[in-house]
Scaffold this motif. Structure first.
Motif, PDB file in Angstrom:
ATOM      1  N   ALA A 102      90.528  24.560  62.624  1.00 43.41           N
ATOM      2  CA  ALA A 102      91.190  23.556  61.759  1.00 43.41           C
ATOM      3  C   ALA A 102      89.982  22.940  61.020  1.00 43.41           C
ATOM      4  CB  ALA A 102      91.607  22.461  62.724  1.00 43.41           C
ATOM      5  N   ALA A 103      88.834  22.741  61.602  1.00 37.80           N
ATOM      6  CA  ALA A 103      87.630  22.279  60.858  1.00 37.80           C
ATOM      7  C   ALA A 103      87.365  23.308  59.771  1.00 37.80           C
ATOM      8  CB  ALA A 103      86.415  22.097  61.594  1.00 37.80           C
ATOM      9  N   TYR A 104      87.469  24.721  60.039  1.00 36.41           N
ATOM     10  CA  TYR A 104      86.976  25.640  58.887  1.00 36.41           C
ATOM     11  C   TYR A 104      88.069  25.513  57.836  1.00 36.41           C
ATOM     12  CZ  TYR A 104      83.714  27.722  61.989  1.00 36.41           C
ATOM     13  OH  TYR A 104      82.453  28.010  63.022  1.00 36.41           O
ATOM     14  N   ILE A 105      89.336  25.439  57.955  1.00 37.01           N
ATOM     15  CA  ILE A 105      90.538  25.049  57.058  1.00 37.01           C
ATOM     16  C   ILE A 105      90.166  24.205  56.098  1.00 37.01           C
ATOM     17  CG2 ILE A 105      92.978  24.922  56.647  1.00 37.01           C
ATOM     18  CD1 ILE A 105      93.306  26.590  59.293  1.00 37.01           C
ATOM     19  N   ILE A 106      89.857  23.013  57.005  1.00 37.77           N
ATOM     20  CA  ILE A 106      89.765  21.689  56.039  1.00 37.77           C
ATOM     21  C   ILE A 106      88.492  21.868  54.903  1.00 37.77           C
ATOM     22  CG2 ILE A 106      88.447  19.318  55.950  1.00 37.77           C
ATOM     23  CD1 ILE A 106      91.229  19.148  56.666  1.00 37.77           C
ATOM     24  N   ASN A 107      87.184  22.658  55.472  1.00 29.70           N
ATOM     25  CA  ASN A 107      86.110  22.900  54.820  1.00 29.70           C
ATOM     26  C   ASN A 107      86.436  23.882  53.570  1.00 29.70           C
ATOM     27  OD1 ASN A 107      82.907  22.965  54.623  1.00 29.70           O
ATOM     28  ND2 ASN A 107      83.491  25.031  54.654  1.00 29.70           N
ATOM     29  N   ASP A 108      87.281  25.083  53.941  1.00 29.96           N
ATOM     30  CA  ASP A 108      87.518  25.757  52.947  1.00 29.96           C
ATOM     31  C   ASP A 108      88.410  25.184  51.826  1.00 29.96           C
ATOM     32  OD1 ASP A 108      86.022  27.754  53.980  1.00 29.96           O
ATOM     33  OD2 ASP A 108      87.747  28.974  54.473  1.00 29.96           O
ATOM     34  N   ILE A 109      89.479  24.283  52.095  1.00 31.72           N
ATOM     35  CA  ILE A 109      90.329  23.614  50.979  1.00 31.72           C
ATOM     36  C   ILE A 109      89.410  22.754  50.146  1.00 31.72           C
ATOM     37  CG2 ILE A 109      92.084  21.919  51.050  1.00 31.72           C
ATOM     38  CD1 ILE A 109      93.618  23.139  53.413  1.00 31.72           C
ATOM     39  N   HIS A 110      88.378  21.925  50.936  1.00 29.99           N
ATOM     40  CA  HIS A 110      87.576  21.108  50.093  1.00 29.99           C
ATOM     41  C   HIS A 110      86.610  21.785  49.124  1.00 29.99           C
ATOM     42  CE1 HIS A 110      83.994  18.519  49.503  1.00 29.99           C
ATOM     43  NE2 HIS A 110      84.793  17.628  49.298  1.00 29.99           N
ATOM     44  N   ASP A 111      86.155  22.969  49.581  1.00 33.42           N
ATOM     45  CA  ASP A 111      85.278  23.809  48.701  1.00 33.42           C
ATOM     46  C   ASP A 111      85.818  24.937  48.112  1.00 33.42           C
ATOM     47  OD1 ASP A 111      83.132  22.333  49.929  1.00 33.42           O
ATOM     48  OD2 ASP A 111      82.553  23.572  51.268  1.00 33.42           O
ATOM     49  N   ILE A 112      87.169  25.005  48.031  1.00 36.92           N
ATOM     50  CA  ILE A 112      87.811  26.060  47.153  1.00 36.92           C
ATOM     51  C   ILE A 112      87.294  26.179  45.909  1.00 36.92           C
ATOM     52  CG2 ILE A 112      89.779  24.687  46.546  1.00 36.92           C
ATOM     53  CD1 ILE A 112      91.589  27.232  46.874  1.00 36.92           C
ATOM     54  N   GLU A 113      87.133  25.389  45.021  1.00 37.20           N
ATOM     55  CA  GLU A 113      86.528  25.575  43.630  1.00 37.20           C
ATOM     56  C   GLU A 113      85.208  25.906  43.532  1.00 37.20           C
ATOM     57  OE1 GLU A 113      88.522  25.644  41.092  1.00 37.20           O
ATOM     58  OE2 GLU A 113      90.243  24.969  42.324  1.00 37.20           O
ATOM     59  N   ARG A 114      84.537  25.498  44.538  1.00 36.35           N
ATOM     60  CA  ARG A 114      82.952  25.885  44.434  1.00 36.35           C
ATOM     61  C   ARG A 114      82.920  27.216  44.885  1.00 36.35           C
ATOM     62  NH1 ARG A 114      77.954  23.317  44.791  1.00 36.35           N
ATOM     63  NH2 ARG A 114      76.357  24.510  46.107  1.00 36.35           N
ATOM     64  N   GLN A 166      79.612  35.670  46.706  1.00 40.30           N
ATOM     65  CA  GLN A 166      80.173  36.440  47.625  1.00 40.30           C
ATOM     66  C   GLN A 166      81.357  35.678  48.253  1.00 40.30           C
ATOM     67  OE1 GLN A 166      76.546  36.201  50.051  1.00 40.30           O
ATOM     68  NE2 GLN A 166      75.737  38.233  49.414  1.00 40.30           N
ATOM     69  N   LYS A 167      81.284  34.348  48.357  1.00 39.17           N
ATOM     70  CA  LYS A 167      82.647  33.618  48.879  1.00 39.17           C
ATOM     71  C   LYS A 167      83.839  33.819  48.026  1.00 39.17           C
ATOM     72  CE  LYS A 167      79.500  29.921  50.939  1.00 39.17           C
ATOM     73  NZ  LYS A 167      79.237  28.722  51.106  1.00 39.17           N
ATOM     74  N   SER A 168      83.579  34.126  46.763  1.00 38.68           N
ATOM     75  CA  SER A 168      84.876  34.237  46.103  1.00 38.68           C
ATOM     76  C   SER A 168      85.773  35.275  46.445  1.00 38.68           C
ATOM     77  CB  SER A 168      84.630  34.432  44.441  1.00 38.68           C
ATOM     78  OG  SER A 168      83.618  35.371  44.429  1.00 38.68           O
ATOM     79  N   VAL A 169      85.113  36.128  47.278  1.00 42.29           N
ATOM     80  CA  VAL A 169      85.567  37.523  47.586  1.00 42.29           C
ATOM     81  C   VAL A 169      85.961  37.256  49.187  1.00 42.29           C
ATOM     82  CG1 VAL A 169      85.312  40.111  48.041  1.00 42.29           C
ATOM     83  CG2 VAL A 169      84.501  38.744  45.879  1.00 42.29           C
ATOM     84  N   SER A 170      84.923  36.833  50.022  1.00 47.97           N
ATOM     85  CA  SER A 170      85.156  36.782  51.414  1.00 47.97           C
ATOM     86  C   SER A 170      86.028  35.646  51.833  1.00 47.97           C
ATOM     87  CB  SER A 170      83.762  36.726  51.896  1.00 47.97           C
ATOM     88  OG  SER A 170      83.306  35.379  51.655  1.00 47.97           O
ATOM     89  N   ARG A 171      86.199  34.409  51.132  1.00 44.59           N
ATOM     90  CA  ARG A 171      86.867  33.229  51.578  1.00 44.59           C
ATOM     91  C   ARG A 171      88.399  33.635  51.146  1.00 44.59           C
ATOM     92  NH1 ARG A 171      83.306  28.804  52.749  1.00 44.59           N
ATOM     93  NH2 ARG A 171      81.840  29.948  54.249  1.00 44.59           N
ATOM     94  N   PRO A 172      89.438  33.512  52.092  1.00 44.90           N
ATOM     95  CA  PRO A 172      90.712  33.781  51.763  1.00 44.90           C
ATOM     96  C   PRO A 172      91.450  33.114  50.670  1.00 44.90           C
ATOM     97  CG  PRO A 172      90.683  32.918  53.821  1.00 44.90           C
ATOM     98  CD  PRO A 172      89.235  33.101  53.623  1.00 44.90           C
ATOM     99  N   LEU A 173      90.892  31.576  50.611  1.00 43.89           N
ATOM    100  CA  LEU A 173      91.289  30.680  49.754  1.00 43.89           C
ATOM    101  C   LEU A 173      90.990  31.017  48.454  1.00 43.89           C
ATOM    102  CD1 LEU A 173      91.698  27.272  51.637  1.00 43.89           C
ATOM    103  CD2 LEU A 173      93.588  28.521  50.719  1.00 43.89           C
ATOM    104  N   ALA A 174      89.731  31.088  48.272  1.00 41.23           N
ATOM    105  CA  ALA A 174      88.892  31.204  47.165  1.00 41.23           C
ATOM    106  C   ALA A 174      89.261  32.680  46.240  1.00 41.23           C
ATOM    107  CB  ALA A 174      87.359  31.313  47.202  1.00 41.23           C
ATOM    108  N   SER A 175      89.944  33.636  47.068  1.00 42.21           N
ATOM    109  CA  SER A 175      89.924  34.940  46.737  1.00 42.21           C
ATOM    110  C   SER A 175      91.686  35.067  46.452  1.00 42.21           C
ATOM    111  CB  SER A 175      89.683  35.999  47.648  1.00 42.21           C
ATOM    112  OG  SER A 175      90.670  35.740  48.919  1.00 42.21           O
ATOM    113  N   GLY A 176      92.355  33.920  46.810  1.00 40.07           N
ATOM    114  CA  GLY A 176      93.770  33.987  46.516  1.00 40.07           C
ATOM    115  C   GLY A 176      94.650  34.835  47.462  1.00 40.07           C
ATOM    116  N   ILE A 177      94.011  35.336  48.443  1.00 44.14           N
ATOM    117  CA  ILE A 177      94.768  35.961  49.559  1.00 44.14           C
ATOM    118  C   ILE A 177      95.857  35.147  50.047  1.00 44.14           C
ATOM    119  CG2 ILE A 177      94.670  37.182  51.795  1.00 44.14           C
ATOM    120  CD1 ILE A 177      92.177  38.173  51.039  1.00 44.14           C
ATOM    121  N   ILE A 178      95.427  33.896  50.562  1.00 41.76           N
ATOM    122  CA  ILE A 178      96.078  32.783  51.046  1.00 41.76           C
ATOM    123  C   ILE A 178      96.273  31.559  50.215  1.00 41.76           C
ATOM    124  CG2 ILE A 178      96.161  31.040  53.097  1.00 41.76           C
ATOM    125  CD1 ILE A 178      96.801  33.941  53.850  1.00 41.76           C
ATOM    126  N   SER A 179      97.353  31.272  50.029  1.00 41.50           N
ATOM    127  CA  SER A 179      97.730  29.813  49.080  1.00 41.50           C
ATOM    128  C   SER A 179      97.191  28.772  49.755  1.00 41.50           C
ATOM    129  CB  SER A 179      99.039  29.940  48.545  1.00 41.50           C
ATOM    130  OG  SER A 179      99.830  29.375  49.781  1.00 41.50           O
TER     131      SER A 179
END
Length: 294
Positions: free
Chosen positions: A64-76, A82-95
Motif C-alpha cells: 500500500a505504501a508503494y502504491i501511494i508513493n507511485d501515485i504521488h511520483d507518477i509525473e516525475r 528508467q522509472k518511466s518503463v519500470s513503474r507500471p503507473l508511469a509506463s501506463g500498464i496500470i491506470s
C-alpha cells in the motif's frame, strides 16, 4: 487472433499489478520474524502463526505504501529514463484509477485485521503514517530521509514483538536501526553514483564521501550493538558475530567492486554468498536457541 491479444493484454495487466505491489520487496518484512527467533517461541505453532500473520499484514501495508508513493511520483517517474518503463503507473500498464482500487482493497484488508490483531495493526498504522509523511515531505529532507527508512525497519521488528506479546529488546531495536541506516545510506550512495542529483531531489544535499562516513558509522554501530545484544541474550550466540561481519564485508564488496547495493533485496536474491551467510546465520541461531522451548 483476438483471443491471443486478450490473453497477452491480461498477462501484461497482471504483470503490472505485481510490479505495483512489489512482492520482491516483501523480503524486508522478514524483520518481523526476528522476535520469534530470539524469544525462542519458534517451536510454538500458535506463536509462529501470530508472527506469520504480522509479517503478512506488513507485506500488505508495504505494498500500500508503494502504491501511494507511485501515485504521488507518477509525473516525475514519467520523466525518468528508467522509472518511466519500470513503474507500471508511469509506463501506463496500470491506470491511476486501478491503482486506487487496489489501494482501497489493501486498506480494507488491514481494517478487517484490526478486529483480530488490533495491537499489531496499531503498529502498522504508525508505519503507514510514517511512509505517507516520507512520500510527501521526509524523503526530501537530508538525513531525515535515511532515518525515516530505518525507523520503518524498527517498526517491523516491534510489530513482531507485539504480535507475540513479548517486550522488544532495546539491543535488538538499536541493532536493527543501525543495520537499516547502513542499508539506507548505501542505497543513497548508489543512487548518487548511478543517477547523480537528478535521481532524487534530496541527493543534491549528499556527497559520496559523506554517505560513506554514514555507512561506516552505521555498520560499526550494528556490529557493536549486535554483539552486546547476543552476549546479553545467550553467550553461545557470540559465534554468529563473524557471520554478521562477513555479511557486512561482502555487502561492501558488492557495492565497491560489483557496483551493486542500490536495492538490498536484489543483492540478497542475486548474490549466492550473501544468501548463504543469511541461511547459515538463521540455522546457527536456531541451533543455539532451540532448547528455549516456549
Amino acid at each position: 487472433m483476438q483471443l491471443n491479444y486478450v490473453r497477452s493484454t491480461s498477462r501484461l495487466h497482471l504483470y503490472g499489478l505485481l510490479l505495483l505491489i512489489r512482492p520482491r520487496q516483501w523480503l524486508k518484512n522478514a524483520f518481523v520474524l526476528a522476535p520469534l527467533l530470539f524469544s525462542g517461541k519458534f517451536l510454538n505453532l500458535g506463536e509462529v502463526y501470530a508472527a506469520l500473520i504480522a509479517a503478512l499484514l506488513f507485506c500488505i501495508a508495504s505494498s500500500a505504501a508503494y502504491i501511494i508513493n507511485d501515485i504521488h511520483d507518477i509525473e516525475r517517474d514519467r520523466r525518468h529514463p528508467q522509472k518511466s518503463v519500470s513503474r507500471p503507473l508511469a509506463s501506463g500498464i496500470i491506470s491511476k484509477l486501478e491503482a486506487l482500487h487496489l489501494l482501497a482493497l489493501l486498506y480494507l484488508i488491514l481494517a478487517c485485521a484490526w478486529f483480530f490483531v488490533p495491537q499489531t495493526v496499531y503498529v502498522i498504522a504508525a508505519y503507514l503514517m510514517l511512509n505517507y509523511a516520507y512520500t510527501l515531505v521526509l524523503k526530501h529532507q537530508p538525513v531525515v530521509d535515511i532515518f525515516a527508512i530505518a525507523i520503518c525497519f524498527v517498526l517491523r521488528v516491534y510489530a513482531g514483538a507485539v504480535a507475540l506479546s513479548v517486550p522488544l529488546s532495546g539491543w535488538m531495536a538499536i541493532t536493527t536501526l543501525c543495520l537499516a541506516l547502513y542499508l539506507a545510506a548505501i542505497k543513497r550512495r548508489q543512487e548518487l553514483v548511478h543517477s547523480g542529483i537528478s535521481g532524487r531531489y534530496v541527493l543534491k544535499n549528499y556527497s559520496i564521501a559523506l554517505i560513506d562516513r554514514y555507512a561506516q558509522k552505521s555498520a560499526t554501530g550494528a556490529v557493536m550493538f549486535y554483539s552486546l545484544f547476543v552476549m546479553s541474550q545467550n553467550q553461545k550466540m557470540i559465534i554468529t558475530i563473524p557471520l554478521v561481519l562477513f555479511g557486512l564485508f561482502r555487502y561492501w564488496y558488492i557495492v565497491e567492486t560489483l557496483d551493486g547495493g542500490e536495492s538490498p533485496t536484489d543483492v540478497l536474491i542475486a548474490d549466492k554468498q550473501i544468501m548463504l551467510i543469511v541461511v547459515l546465520w538463521c540455522a546457527t541461531c536456531l541451533w543455539i536457541l532451540w532448547p528455549l522451548k516456549a
